[in-house]
Design a protein around this motif. Structure first.
Motif, short mmCIF file in Angstrom:
data_model
loop_
_atom_site.label_atom_id
_atom_site.label_comp_id
_atom_site.label_asym_id
_atom_site.label_seq_id
_atom_site.Cartn_x
_atom_site.Cartn_y
_atom_site.Cartn_z
N TYR A 1 -4.63 11.42 58.55
CA TYR A 1 -4.96 10.88 57.23
C TYR A 1 -4.02 11.50 56.19
O TYR A 1 -3.77 12.71 56.21
N ASP A 2 -3.51 10.67 55.30
CA ASP A 2 -2.63 11.12 54.22
C ASP A 2 -3.38 11.01 52.90
O ASP A 2 -3.86 9.93 52.54
N VAL A 3 -3.48 12.13 52.18
CA VAL A 3 -4.29 12.15 50.96
C VAL A 3 -3.52 12.84 49.85
O VAL A 3 -2.56 13.58 50.09
N THR A 4 -3.97 12.60 48.61
CA THR A 4 -3.41 13.27 47.45
C THR A 4 -4.47 14.18 46.85
O THR A 4 -5.53 13.69 46.43
N VAL A 5 -4.21 15.47 46.83
CA VAL A 5 -5.12 16.45 46.26
C VAL A 5 -4.81 16.56 44.76
O VAL A 5 -3.66 16.85 44.39
N ASP B 1 -9.17 4.15 56.85
CA ASP B 1 -7.93 4.19 56.08
C ASP B 1 -7.00 5.28 56.60
O ASP B 1 -6.51 6.13 55.85
N TYR B 2 -6.76 5.26 57.89
CA TYR B 2 -5.90 6.27 58.51
C TYR B 2 -4.43 5.91 58.30
O TYR B 2 -4.09 4.85 57.76
N SER B 3 -3.56 6.80 58.73
CA SER B 3 -2.12 6.65 58.52
C SER B 3 -1.61 5.31 59.06
O SER B 3 -2.08 4.83 60.09
N THR B 4 -0.63 4.76 58.36
CA THR B 4 0.01 3.52 58.81
C THR B 4 1.28 3.80 59.62
O THR B 4 2.06 2.89 59.88
N ALA B 5 1.48 5.06 60.01
CA ALA B 5 2.70 5.43 60.75
C ALA B 5 2.73 4.88 62.17
O ALA B 5 3.79 4.87 62.81
N GLY B 6 1.58 4.43 62.67
CA GLY B 6 1.56 3.77 63.97
C GLY B 6 1.20 4.68 65.13
O GLY B 6 1.04 5.90 64.98
N LYS B 7 1.06 4.06 66.28
CA LYS B 7 0.67 4.73 67.52
C LYS B 7 1.58 5.91 67.83
O LYS B 7 2.81 5.80 67.76
N GLY B 8 0.97 7.04 68.16
CA GLY B 8 1.72 8.23 68.52
C GLY B 8 2.19 9.06 67.36
O GLY B 8 2.58 10.22 67.54
#
Length: 466
Positions: free
Chosen positions: A377-381, A327-334
């Motif tokens: 990875y983008d998470v909510t603490v 479930d890594y970032s969906t921002a894309g390659k690079g």
């Protein structure tokens, strides 16, 4: 995707599976259990309690097929411990899965070509073994020693690879007064098995059934097996059809294995940790299993207790943030990741992107990791505070890999050397860092050391309040 089960972080010694197992005999508990393994085994059909069989013992805490693995399996909730039997050149029965000692010890050669003294001079490798697994000070046990280790507990020992030695094993069990603790197994023709069972009405036996001998279910003319062990790689196989299962349950227990793909049509331990309906829940509820052989006996026991209480399982503790590696970032390659090529080598999830996501016996993991790669990875603490950060990893190699977690303005963790777990399918929780994190949304980057050897898998990360 449903949440996966939390694995309690191990100590450093346990995590590398370099535990020195003791050969001490387990003492009987102060309070007797509601039913002995023998009484449980005699039950079958709807309503029978589900029995847990530990595959090669508790190899997460001691070398497979060692006395420590057997005794730890009992303390982790198994009523049955599966072991493998080989015979030495001087006729002694020892515990060894392979016909050679190469994988699990510091020696080489066939068991059948070595004396007991030569086998006893070897030392077992940790966990599931392999050339890079640490060598322990644990010796290869004899079958006699294994039986004596459970003599006071009533635990049943499932005798795999032992059918060819059945007469010798029978004599040993009678001598020890433990015939009711040895469960023979095999897939020999019904007439051959019947002849052995007719030798003594006390013999316990489980009949292994696959596509080739599905007609054996219900075909025993006299005594019936205590269990039918059903092996099926497709749900269209004859031995797992409802009528066959009903016939088996009429006289015997139904044993199903969930260690890896190919044993039960995709129902695995690791899939069960994601969602029991993908494994244990289905083999019990849909296919009538009342015996399950597993590599995760303690977690299977937890699920069975939750099931009996009607509770959801698994449950991530409140305040814990779990981040599946896929479930890594969906921002894309690079921006969301950097991979050395644009091919997803595993294709188990997000197959049209560059991060390599594989399926390890039901665990969906990031693998094929190469030096210099990174993943965001983008998470909510949920709240500001101190967190213990762990990663669920696996690798048979030593060194296995090295990485850091980059939290941007909140700092970078010290380099983490990935633990050797002795198999790509043997996962453990490894502590990465203790870190204070601020409430709200944040990103962290998994950075793979460009100068280190890399060959490991990541299942998930967790941010957990101590």
């Amino acid at each position: 995707m449903p949440l996966r089960k939390i694995i309690v972080p191990l100590t450093a010694a346990a995590a590398v599976l370099a535990v020195t197992a003791t050969a001490a005999v387990l003492k009987a508990p102060a309070t007797s259990p509601p039913a002995s393994p023998q009484r449980l085994l005699a039950q079958h059909g709807p309503g029978a309690a589900i029995m847990i069989a530990a595959h090669r013992g508790y190899w997460r805490g001691a070398p497979e097929n060692s006395l420590g693995a057997i005794t730890q399996a009992v303390t982790h909730g198994a009523q049955i411990v599966e072991i493998d039997v080989q015979r030495t050149s001087d006729g002694e029965l020892v515990l060894m899965h392979d016909d050679t000692v190469n994988r699990t010890t510091n020696g080489t050669g066939r068991v059948a070509d070595q004396t007991l003294a030569q086998i006893k001079a070897l030392r077992l490798r940790a966990g599931l073994g392999g050339g890079q697994a640490p060598v322990t000070d644990v010796t290869v046990p004899t079958l006699r020693e294994a039986m004596q280790a459970v003599q006071r507990t009533g635990t049943i020992i499932n005798l795999d690879k032992a059918w060819g030695y059945r007469d010798q094993i029978y004599d040993l069990l009678v001598e020890l007064g433990q015939l009711d603790q040895g469960l023979f197994k095999g897939s020999a023709p019904v007439a051959e098995v019947t002849a052995f069972l007719d030798r003594d009405p006390r013999i316990l036996y489980s009949h292994v059934v696959d596509d080739g001998n599905a007609g054996d279910i219900g075909a025993f003319p006299g005594r019936k097996p205590q269990a039918y062990e059903l092996i099926f790689d497709r749900l269209t196989d004859p031995q797992i059809q409802p009528a066959a299962v009903v016939k088996a349950r009429t006289t015997s227990r139904v044993w199903i294995n969930t260690m890896w793909y190919g044993l039960a049509a995709g129902y695995t331990d690791e899939a069960s940790l994601r969602d029991p309906a993908l494994g244990w829940g289905s083999v019990v509820g849909r296919h009538g299993a009342d015996m399950i052989q597993t590599d995760n006996e303690d977690l299977l026991g937890e699920w069975l207790k939750a099931r009996a209480r009607g509770q959801q399982w698994p449950v991530v503790p409140e305040g814990t943030v779990r981040v599946q590696a896929e479930d890594y970032s969906t921002a894309g390659k690079g921006v969301g990741y950097y991979d050395t090529d644009d091919t997803n080598s595993g294709g188990a999830a997000r197959k049209y992107e560059g991060v390599d996501v594989g399926d390890n016996a039901g665990a969906i993991v990031v693998g094929w990791i190469r030096p210099g790669e990174w993943i965001r990875y983008d998470v909510t603490v949920p709240r500001t505070g101190d967190y213990r950060i762990t990663a669920r990893v696996s690798s048979p190699y030593k060194p296995a890999g090295r990485f850091t977690l980059d939290f941007g303005a909140q700092g970078v963790t010290a380099p983490v050397d990935v633990l050797t777990t002795t198999s790509h399918d043997a996962f453990t929780d490894q502590v990465v860092a203790e870190k204070r994190l601020s409430r709200g949304t944040l990103s962290f980057v998994l950075r793979i050391d460009p100068a280190a050897y890399q060959n490991f898998n990541i299942d998930y990360f967790e941010l957990r309040r101590p």
